[in-house]
Design an enzyme around this catalytic site. Structure first.
Site, PDB file in Angstrom:
ATOM      1  N   HIS A   1       0.829  -1.209   0.000  1.00 56.30           N
ATOM      2  CA  HIS A   1       0.000   0.000   0.000  1.00 56.30           C
ATOM      3  C   HIS A   1       0.863   1.259   0.000  1.00 56.30           C
ATOM      4  O   HIS A   1       1.906   1.318   0.640  1.00 56.30           O
ATOM      5  CB  HIS A   1      -1.019  -0.022   1.148  1.00 56.30           C
ATOM      6  CG  HIS A   1      -0.493   0.166   2.529  1.00 56.30           C
ATOM      7  ND1 HIS A   1      -0.354   1.415   3.112  1.00 56.30           N
ATOM      8  CD2 HIS A   1      -0.125  -0.722   3.478  1.00 56.30           C
ATOM      9  CE1 HIS A   1       0.077   1.283   4.348  1.00 56.30           C
ATOM     10  NE2 HIS A   1       0.235  -0.003   4.600  1.00 56.30           N
TER      11      HIS A   1
ATOM     12  N   ASP B   1       6.013   2.546   7.155  1.00 52.80           N
ATOM     13  CA  ASP B   1       4.728   1.883   6.914  1.00 52.80           C
ATOM     14  C   ASP B   1       3.961   2.689   5.884  1.00 52.80           C
ATOM     15  O   ASP B   1       3.421   3.748   6.220  1.00 52.80           O
ATOM     16  CB  ASP B   1       3.962   1.779   8.235  1.00 52.80           C
ATOM     17  CG  ASP B   1       2.619   1.086   8.097  1.00 52.80           C
ATOM     18  OD1 ASP B   1       2.342   0.517   7.025  1.00 52.80           O
ATOM     19  OD2 ASP B   1       1.840   1.130   9.062  1.00 52.80           O
TER      20      ASP B   1
ATOM     21  N   GLU C   1      -5.305   1.637   2.265  1.00 52.25           N
ATOM     22  CA  GLU C   1      -5.175   0.486   3.163  1.00 52.25           C
ATOM     23  C   GLU C   1      -5.413   0.896   4.605  1.00 52.25           C
ATOM     24  O   GLU C   1      -6.037   0.165   5.380  1.00 52.25           O
ATOM     25  CB  GLU C   1      -3.777  -0.137   2.998  1.00 52.25           C
ATOM     26  CG  GLU C   1      -3.581  -1.467   3.720  1.00 52.25           C
ATOM     27  CD  GLU C   1      -3.047  -1.346   5.138  1.00 52.25           C
ATOM     28  OE1 GLU C   1      -2.913  -2.384   5.811  1.00 52.25           O
ATOM     29  OE2 GLU C   1      -2.767  -0.204   5.594  1.00 52.25           O
TER      30      GLU C   1
ATOM     31  N   ASP D   1       3.974  -5.766   3.594  1.00 49.74           N
ATOM     32  CA  ASP D   1       3.675  -4.731   4.585  1.00 49.74           C
ATOM     33  C   ASP D   1       4.653  -4.867   5.738  1.00 49.74           C
ATOM     34  O   ASP D   1       5.247  -5.933   5.943  1.00 49.74           O
ATOM     35  CB  ASP D   1       2.231  -4.872   5.090  1.00 49.74           C
ATOM     36  CG  ASP D   1       1.615  -3.552   5.529  1.00 49.74           C
ATOM     37  OD1 ASP D   1       2.375  -2.633   5.900  1.00 49.74           O
ATOM     38  OD2 ASP D   1       0.379  -3.443   5.490  1.00 49.74           O
TER      39      ASP D   1
END
Length: 345
Positions: free
Chosen positions: A63, A176, A206, A229
């Site tokens: 993402h 992230d 996401e 991820d």
């Protein structure tokens, strides 16, 4: 070797959930364009790159959205009152810089902090919350703030703060999931021969509900889906509940969200290339794009490939460059070696 310049560009490109078009989308397209057969942007904003093959349809998803902030009120003194987009802890915002994207371009603000000298004793025991966090953008009133381009609905994110701690470790907001977006891109760029029909998805939204992966997996209808991820690495205060560690290599989950045969195959590829592979127990849904890929249409064989980081969802997320490099190598190995196989559990 990790391309630190490209990694930093990807991390620092704007793109709060729902606003990925502000910058990161173009960076992804530029990085992948010359290495795939076709690339497109769907109605939700996902970037879907296709490397054609004769084998099974395989969807890799990382993402590209960030957690962030939105202005919901400008008070008479020109301070911005904000609400979170995604999982932002208000305690991490105190005395930090924030980057906004206004009608008149990029602007910065700071979240104020009451000096300890003038705090009341009872206030020193209180943590910041969304009622107390306000952003100072330098305006002397609401009118000046609006003249600067701020409006209700203006979005913002943590200001860029990429630092290299030593030879092996970096700290920055938005590892992230920009670090895994980078690893997916680098792996795809280095793939040589492959049998699988590869779809590389830079998914949107996401952080607010796995929305991009939902529509992309429906459109692609993959047989295999691998979410890339970040995951938690051991850190101070984890009370020994976290197993993966920085520098220990990429992480792959085991649990109901993970196809056991696909996971075993990934372990074989890791051993073949001499890549240490850490394990994370995931008895519940993993909280990644794999959640939604797994239950797409008639079902998808899913796995999660992660880079471990410390201090997730803060301005000082920390990763080990060696883990990033090994994750690229494992993702490349999977892209090159995935083939038709019986993945029925």
């Amino acid at each position: 070797m990790v391309d630190m310049e490209l990694l930093r560009r990807i991390i620092e490109a704007p793109g709060v959930s729902g606003y990925e078009f502000l910058g990161v989308r173009d960076v992804v397209i530029e990085a992948l364009r010359d290495y795939v057969d076709e690339i497109k942007v769907d109605k939700l904003g996902n970037v879907i790159a296709h490397k054609k093959g004769d084998g099974p349809r395989v969807m890799f998803a990382a993402h590209m959205d960030k957690i962030g902030l939105m202005v919901n009120y400008i008070d008479e003194n020109g301070y911005l009152h904000i609400v979170p987009i995604g999982g932002v802890d208000p305690r991490t915002l105190v005395a930090q810089r924030v980057r906004f994207f206004t009608e008149k371009g990029e602007r910065f603000g700071v979240v104020g902090h009451i000096p300890p000298h003038i705090q009341r004793p009872e206030d020193r025991k209180k943590a910041a919350d969304w009622d107390t966090v306000v952003v100072d953008v330098g305006a002397d009133g609401r009118e000046e703030a609006e003249e600067m381009g701020f409006r209700v609905g203006t979005v913002g994110e943590f200001a860029p703060a990429f630092v290299r701690l030593n030879e092996n470790r970096i700290a920055t907001p938005y590892l992230d999931d920009r670090v895994c977006l980078y690893t997916m891109i680098e792996a795809a760029r280095s793939v040589e021969e492959h049998e699988a029909d590869l779809y590389l998805v830079a998914s949107v939204q996401e952080e607010v509900g796995l929305r991009g992966a939902r529509v992309a997996s429906y459109a692609i209808d993959p047989e295999i889906g691998i979410a890339m991820d970040v995951t938690f690495a051991k850190q101070v205060g984890d009370k020994d509940r976290i197993v993966p560690k920085l520098g220990g290599g990429p992480v792959m989950d085991v649990g109901p969200n993970i196809n056991p045969k696909l996971r075993a195959f990934a372990g074989e590829i890791a051993r073949k290339y001499g890549i240490p592979l850490q394990v994370e127990a995931s008895p519940r849904p993993t909280g990644t794009d794999a959640n939604i890929m797994q239950i797409n249409r008639e079902g998808v064989a899913t796995a999660v490939l992660s880079v471990p980081i410390r201090y997730m969802h803060s301005q000082v997320e920390t990763a080990d460059i060696r883990d990033i490099d090994m994750t690229i190598k494992l993702a490349r190995g999977l892209m090159e070696e995935l083939r038709e196989m019986d993945l029925t559990p």
